[in-house]
Scaffold this active site. Sequence first.
Site, PDB file in Angstrom:
ATOM      1  N   ASN A 107      -2.794 -53.830 -32.488  1.00 33.65           N
ATOM      2  CA  ASN A 107      -3.544 -54.958 -31.479  1.00 33.65           C
ATOM      3  C   ASN A 107      -3.857 -55.919 -31.763  1.00 33.65           C
ATOM      4  O   ASN A 107      -3.503 -56.162 -32.969  1.00 33.65           O
ATOM      5  CB  ASN A 107      -5.307 -54.357 -31.479  1.00 33.65           C
ATOM      6  N   HIS A 109      -5.727 -59.722 -32.028  1.00 39.53           N
ATOM      7  CA  HIS A 109      -6.954 -60.330 -31.608  1.00 39.53           C
ATOM      8  C   HIS A 109      -7.161 -61.958 -32.315  1.00 39.53           C
ATOM      9  O   HIS A 109      -6.574 -61.980 -33.556  1.00 39.53           O
ATOM     10  CB  HIS A 109      -8.541 -59.694 -32.883  1.00 39.53           C
ATOM     11  N   SER A 136      -4.929 -61.872 -35.618  1.00 39.17           N
ATOM     12  CA  SER A 136      -4.832 -61.522 -36.194  1.00 39.17           C
ATOM     13  C   SER A 136      -4.650 -60.024 -35.422  1.00 39.17           C
ATOM     14  O   SER A 136      -4.294 -59.994 -34.310  1.00 39.17           O
ATOM     15  CB  SER A 136      -5.838 -60.918 -36.579  1.00 39.17           C
ATOM     16  N   ASP A 145     -11.933 -53.792 -33.933  1.00 39.68           N
ATOM     17  CA  ASP A 145     -11.344 -54.631 -34.444  1.00 39.68           C
ATOM     18  C   ASP A 145     -11.496 -54.655 -35.459  1.00 39.68           C
ATOM     19  O   ASP A 145     -11.417 -55.651 -36.515  1.00 39.68           O
ATOM     20  CB  ASP A 145     -11.954 -56.075 -33.927  1.00 39.68           C
TER      21      ASP A 145
HETATM   22  C1  GAR Z   1      -4.663 -63.174 -26.204  1.00 40.91           C
HETATM   23  O1  GAR Z   1      -4.740 -64.087 -26.743  1.00 40.91           O
HETATM   24  C2  GAR Z   1      -4.889 -61.943 -27.342  1.00 40.91           C
HETATM   25  O2  GAR Z   1      -5.091 -62.539 -28.687  1.00 40.91           O
HETATM   26  C3  GAR Z   1      -6.372 -61.956 -26.737  1.00 40.91           C
HETATM   27  O3  GAR Z   1      -6.456 -61.627 -25.073  1.00 40.91           O
HETATM   28  C4  GAR Z   1      -4.724 -63.033 -24.618  1.00 40.91           C
HETATM   29  C5  GAR Z   1      -4.120 -61.411 -23.831  1.00 40.91           C
HETATM   30  O4  GAR Z   1      -3.360 -63.449 -23.520  1.00 40.91           O
HETATM   31  N1  GAR Z   1      -7.093 -60.842 -26.764  1.00 40.91           N
HETATM   32  C6  GAR Z   1      -8.503 -60.203 -27.479  1.00 40.91           C
HETATM   33  O5  GAR Z   1      -9.088 -61.276 -26.999  1.00 40.91           O
HETATM   34  C7  GAR Z   1      -8.375 -58.319 -27.699  1.00 40.91           C
HETATM   35  N2  GAR Z   1     -10.172 -58.099 -27.680  1.00 40.91           N
HETATM   36  P1  GAR Z   1      -1.995 -63.413 -22.531  1.00 40.91           P
HETATM   37  O6  GAR Z   1      -2.588 -61.693 -21.627  1.00 40.91           O
HETATM   38  O7  GAR Z   1      -1.435 -64.160 -22.236  1.00 40.91           O
HETATM   39  O8  GAR Z   1      -0.738 -62.121 -23.550  1.00 40.91           O
END
Ligand code: GAR
Length: 210
Positions: A107, A109, A136, A145
């Site tokens: 994952n 985060h 991370s 997480d």
């Molecule tokens: C990313 O920034 C990721 O780190 C976050 O969602 C975004 C997705 O962007 N993830 C979380 O918040 C997980 N809890 P994307 O759809 O453009 O890749």
Amino acid sequence: NKNIVILISGSGSNLQSFIDSIKNQQLDASIAAVISNKADAYGLQRATQNQIPTHVIEHGAFETREAFDKQLAQTIEQYQPRLVVLAGFMRILSPTFVNIFHGRLLNIHPSLLPKYPGLHTHQRALDSQDEYHGSSVHFVTEELDGGPIIAQARLKLATFSEPESLQKAVQQLEHQLYPKVAAWFLGEQITMKDNGVYFESKKLEQPIVI
Ligand code: GAR
């Protein structure tokens, strides 16, 4: 087998970074499928444009989390992936699901874990006036997480005042970070054992910072 299955819920900019890294040969992998829990996730279009099979499994169509997770696991397993990548997948996964993919589920985060698990990480980092913020990549365990952290990318927070611009900058870093970690994993440089991360058989005492 270098097959990856990528799970998304939204824009899929991290998915795009995998597509691009494979194209420019920084990542030796094949994206076997992209799965979204939302039918309108823009990342599905990115996948289709690149001839990657897609599946939509809408969580609202299932009565329980377990039923949704079961369908999700079955869909993933038909591709026999070496690695399952959560890339902006905004669902909490049940222990049963996590155990099926134990050791091959990653994952990303948007915080320097263990700081700020959960939502609104950019705002929380700003509110706390931290020196650094970032993102991370970690192995997924039953704890939200909370799995062992492999690597982090970070930036100095002082120049940011809005969560939106901060999020953008963090995502730029993610697009470097995540494919790199996947390449380590597929190159068998990184493994998870006893809730720890091993890099070339040596236990990581702290996350790799890129
Ligand atoms: C990313 O920034 C990721 O780190 C976050 O969602 C975004 C997705 O962007 N993830 C979380 O918040 C997980 N809890 P994307 O759809 O453009 O890749």
